[in-house]
Design a protein around this motif. Structure first.
Motif: not given
Length: 317
Positions: A177-206
């Motif tokens: 199992h290429p677990t590093f590949l699984y983490e790579l794909l998961w990281n891209l999902v996390v980046a997309a979620v952060v961008v979406w949530a930041d725009r939707r909820f205007r996150l601030g203060h860390g």
């Protein structure tokens, strides 16, 4: 080889990740009102601190390799032989970022929110290096995306060399199992979620940074348990990174829940908020207590500053 200098694919992946994080972070920082070039200036401190922190974490959690019986203490300094821990990299990298932010007069949480998605994408790019190193994989699999592992040897001696050797025989010794590949794909999902949530909820203060930390550690918790490579184990037979991921995840979630402040506005005029950024949806006092007119300012500017906006249906004085 570039003359006598070895060029490592993993190093190139790390460098590429840093470049992406800095460039994207700078764009987000400027979009939030920051000054162009600030992210690059802060990265001058954060990147070296992060590399040192990543190495210190690796040495601390694998100390017996270097300081145990038959260990090689000098090997702790040989970073080119591998061994970086993301936890130490982020922790000490944050210290370097704090120093850089202090020098530029930027609040660290404001900076962290801007660079959060870029950091996790940089981690994804860095995981590509694990493919070239044949490392950080899981157990055997028959899935079509299984990673083929080859026996690598030093061509001059024929001795095994998993890092710098080459595969003379292209028959895989195992498919895993290429677990590093699984983490790579998961990281891209996390980046997309952060961008979406930041725009939707205007996150601030860390809070955008905390969301990145929570998302990353959630995936790392399960992916780490699927890995079969050597790792320090605690509490009987639990990989230490599983424990760290769980603890950091809880801390990040608590921060998200407890910190409810709206996004900062930065920069702001020094005479309005001498102590730093303000919240963009906090009502101001201008309408109730307009500033006194400057006698030296043109009449048009003075009239504009003292203008009263009429309510619908009313006549403006």
């Amino acid at each position: 080889m570039l003359g006598p200098i070895p060029i490592r694919a993993y190093a190139l992946c790390i460098i590429a990740g840093i470049i992406v994080a800095v460039m994207w972070g700078d764009r987000r920082f400027v979009a939030r009102g920051g000054e162009p070039g600030t992210v690059t200036d802060v990265a001058v401190f954060a990147v070296p601190f992060g590399l040192v922190g990543g190495r210190l974490y690796h040495v601390a959690t694998d100390w017996y390799t270097y300081f145990g019986p038959g260990g090689d203490p000098v090997g702790a300094l040989k970073i080119w032989q591998g061994g970086l821990g993301i936890w130490g990299a982020v922790a000490l990298g944050a210290v370097g970022a704090w120093i850089g932010c202090r020098r530029r007069g930027v609040p660290l949480p404001f900076f962290a929110d801007a660079v959060a998605p870029g950091i996790v994408v940089a981690q994804a790019i860095g995981r590509v290096g694990n493919y070239f190193n044949q490392e950080l994989y899981g157990g055997p699999t028959t899935l079509p995306w299984g990673l083929e592992i080859y026996r690598r040897v030093d061509p001059s001696t024929g001795l095994p060399d998993s890092l710098g050797g080459v595969a003379l025989d292209h028959t895989p010794i195992e498919i895993v199992h290429p677990t590093f590949l699984y983490e790579l794909l998961w990281n891209l999902v996390v980046a997309a979620v952060v961008v979406w949530a930041d725009r939707r909820f205007r996150l601030g203060h860390g809070r955008a940074f905390a969301l990145y930390v929570a998302g990353y550690t959630l995936g790392r918790f399960f992916i780490e348990m699927a890995r079969t490579d050597h790792a320090t184990r605690v509490f009987g037979d639990v990989r230490i990174n599983v424990v760290v991921a769980g603890v950091v995840f809880i801390g990040a979630v608590l921060y998200l829940v407890l910190v409810r402040k709206p996004r900062e506005v930065y920069p702001v005029p020094a005479d309005d908020t001498p102590d730093g950024p303000v919240d963009d949806d906090t009502p101001g006092d201008d309408a109730a207590d307009p500033p006194a007119a400057d006698a030296s300012a043109p009449e048009a500017e003075t009239a504009d500053r003292d203008r009263v906006v009429a309510e619908p249906g009313e006549r403006s004085p």
